[in-house]
Design a protein around this motif. Structure first.
Motif, PDB file in Angstrom:
ATOM      1  N   ALA A 134      -2.824  -6.263  10.002  1.00 27.17           N
ATOM      2  CA  ALA A 134      -2.563  -6.137   8.692  1.00 27.17           C
ATOM      3  C   ALA A 134      -1.965  -7.324   7.825  1.00 27.17           C
ATOM      4  O   ALA A 134      -1.490  -8.209   8.315  1.00 27.17           O
ATOM      5  N   GLU A 135      -2.585  -7.296   6.499  1.00 28.47           N
ATOM      6  CA  GLU A 135      -2.494  -8.537   5.479  1.00 28.47           C
ATOM      7  C   GLU A 135      -1.055  -8.392   5.028  1.00 28.47           C
ATOM      8  O   GLU A 135      -0.509  -9.234   4.496  1.00 28.47           O
ATOM      9  N   ASN A 136      -0.723  -7.187   4.536  1.00 32.13           N
ATOM     10  CA  ASN A 136       0.869  -6.742   4.115  1.00 32.13           C
ATOM     11  C   ASN A 136       1.017  -5.449   4.247  1.00 32.13           C
ATOM     12  O   ASN A 136       0.428  -4.717   5.155  1.00 32.13           O
ATOM     13  N   ARG A 137       2.254  -4.967   3.765  1.00 31.03           N
ATOM     14  CA  ARG A 137       2.664  -3.601   4.260  1.00 31.03           C
ATOM     15  C   ARG A 137       1.913  -2.430   3.827  1.00 31.03           C
ATOM     16  O   ARG A 137       1.736  -1.506   4.591  1.00 31.03           O
ATOM     17  N   ALA A 138       1.361  -2.536   2.379  1.00 31.73           N
ATOM     18  CA  ALA A 138       0.414  -1.414   2.116  1.00 31.73           C
ATOM     19  C   ALA A 138      -0.785  -1.295   3.110  1.00 31.73           C
ATOM     20  O   ALA A 138      -1.355  -0.087   3.545  1.00 31.73           O
ATOM     21  N   HIS A 139      -1.415  -2.424   3.494  1.00 31.93           N
ATOM     22  CA  HIS A 139      -2.396  -2.449   4.402  1.00 31.93           C
ATOM     23  C   HIS A 139      -2.156  -1.972   5.814  1.00 31.93           C
ATOM     24  O   HIS A 139      -2.739  -1.328   6.442  1.00 31.93           O
ATOM     25  N   ALA A 140      -0.867  -2.384   6.225  1.00 28.97           N
ATOM     26  CA  ALA A 140      -0.400  -1.810   7.478  1.00 28.97           C
ATOM     27  C   ALA A 140      -0.050  -0.356   7.701  1.00 28.97           C
ATOM     28  O   ALA A 140      -0.475   0.415   8.362  1.00 28.97           O
ATOM     29  N   MET A 161       2.946  -5.180  11.549  1.00 31.62           N
ATOM     30  CA  MET A 161       1.866  -5.853  10.958  1.00 31.62           C
ATOM     31  C   MET A 161       0.860  -6.770  11.917  1.00 31.62           C
ATOM     32  O   MET A 161      -0.175  -6.738  11.688  1.00 31.62           O
ATOM     33  N   GLN A 162       1.557  -7.481  12.704  1.00 34.55           N
ATOM     34  CA  GLN A 162       0.622  -8.347  13.623  1.00 34.55           C
ATOM     35  C   GLN A 162       0.022  -7.427  14.446  1.00 34.55           C
ATOM     36  O   GLN A 162      -1.153  -7.689  14.877  1.00 34.55           O
ATOM     37  N   ASP A 195      14.450  -2.080   2.145  1.00 42.50           N
ATOM     38  CA  ASP A 195      14.653  -2.211   3.400  1.00 42.50           C
ATOM     39  C   ASP A 195      15.975  -1.968   3.858  1.00 42.50           C
ATOM     40  O   ASP A 195      16.029  -1.504   5.068  1.00 42.50           O
ATOM     41  N   SER A 251       7.504  -7.201  10.717  1.00 42.48           N
ATOM     42  CA  SER A 251       6.582  -7.941  10.957  1.00 42.48           C
ATOM     43  C   SER A 251       5.718  -8.003  12.253  1.00 42.48           C
ATOM     44  O   SER A 251       4.625  -8.261  12.312  1.00 42.48           O
ATOM     45  N   ARG A 268      13.415  -5.905   9.309  1.00 41.90           N
ATOM     46  CA  ARG A 268      12.184  -6.698   8.890  1.00 41.90           C
ATOM     47  C   ARG A 268      11.515  -7.152  10.010  1.00 41.90           C
ATOM     48  O   ARG A 268      10.198  -7.543  10.118  1.00 41.90           O
TER      49      ARG A 268
END
Length: 332
Positions: free
Chosen positions: A316-322, A311-312, A289, A308, A304
């Motif tokens: 997404a549930e986490n950064r990889a998912h995002a 992701m919202q 970061d 966040s 950060r």
């Protein structure tokens, strides 16, 4: 030796050691590099060969050079996202596995209980809806006679609805026209249409119906009092009756986007701002970061916060998912 940060990108610790060594020492031979790095010769040779195949190092006239880190990280991230996407697609087709495991259970099966289930209690109904949405593969039909959705309703519904839409499930919903008067409800309905849902509007809608893949229907035990519970049925006759009723109502309803278009309004296409787009690209390609914030020209806390918010926005549930969801939407 530096901490092995490229494992997340699919490089082994030996491969990363070789790459970092060539970054520090460009234009050297690789014949004896295993001695300098204190790795086994065979494993090092295999690592060098894979780095060649991945176009992470290049060789000419007997010497090797490491490719630019920005290109290498971007290329590896793209490859890992493809692999993760394939994994997620395979994990969404679990019904054959469930059926196979179910056949292992000994003893007689109560088919009547399996095909018609009475559910009471809000938590039990939500759990059942979550299961049905998770296993939906082709189509979800919903007729929901509400005048407004509470923030809690929206937060509970969003992950279920978006999960289906991301998998390519056709989602058709009927709502009351009065629901459009509520700001949060209206915004959520537009969010769903932007994600691919089809929504139609009726002046009068009194029947609650949910149908998953035309195999399972969920209706209230008492249409006048939904708090009494619901009936979940896989009985063909019941499902067909509910589907036919839904299609009859659907044929006489107004399309939400066409309705708003006639009012001179447009459906928003939610997406990242220019700054968020830059942060998103850095999040997908930069390991730390601190580095991302510096390249984005913002404070670490701000960087950060943008992540966040992204992701919202993506659900997404986490950064990889995002990163995966952003790629599906064409944001990166």
């Amino acid at each position: 030796m530096a901490e092995h940060e490229m494992l997340v990108l699919g490089l082994s610790h030996i491969e990363e050691d070789v790459y970092r060594h060539l970054l520090r020492n460009p234009g050297i031979g690789v014949e004896d590099i295993h001695v300098l790095l204190r790795h086994e010769a065979g494993a090092t040779r295999r690592s060098i060969q894979r780095l060649r195949e991945l176009r992470i190092i290049q060789e000419a006239d007997g010497v090797a050079r490491a490719c630019e880190p920005e290109l290498v990280v971007a290329r590896l991230a793209e490859q890992r996202l493809e692999e993760l996407y394939d994994d997620i697609r395979s994990l969404t087709h679990l019904r054959p596995l469930v059926d196979s495991l179910g056949r292992e259970i000994p003893g007689p099966v109560d088919e009547d209980h399996r095909r018609v289930e009475r559910i009471t209690g809000l938590e039990a109904i939500r759990t059942r809806l979550d299961e049905l949405a998770f296993f939906a593969r082709d189509e979800v039909l919903a007729a929901e006679p509400y005048d407004a959705l509470t923030p809690e309703n929206i937060e509970n519904s969003r992950p279920l609805d978006m999960r289906c839409l991301r998998r390519g499930v056709s989602c058709r919903s009927l709502i009351r026209r009065t629901a459009l008067k509520d700001g949060p409800t209206r915004s959520y309905l537009l969010e769903l249409t932007a994600a691919g849902a089809q929504i139609r509007v009726l002046d009068a809608l009194d029947e609650l119906m949910l149908v998953y893949d035309r195999r399972t229907a969920l209706v209230p035990l008492d249409p006048g009092n939904t708090s009494k519970g619901a009936l979940c049925s896989a009985e063909e006759g019941i499902v067909t009756t509910v589907v036919n009723n839904f299609e009859r109502l659907w044929a006489g309803a107004d399309d939400l986007t066409a309705l708003l278009g006639r009012r001179g309004e447009s459906t928003p296409e939610p997406g990242p701002t220019e700054t968020q787009g830059k942060v998103l690209r850095l999040m997908c390609t930069v390991g730390k970061d601190e580095i991302g914030a510096r390249e984005a020209g913002v404070a670490l806390r701000t960087y950060r916060r943008h992540i966040s918010d992204l992701m919202q926005l993506l659900g997404a549930e986490n950064r990889a998912h995002a990163a995966l969801l952003a790629r599906e939407r064409g944001w990166v």
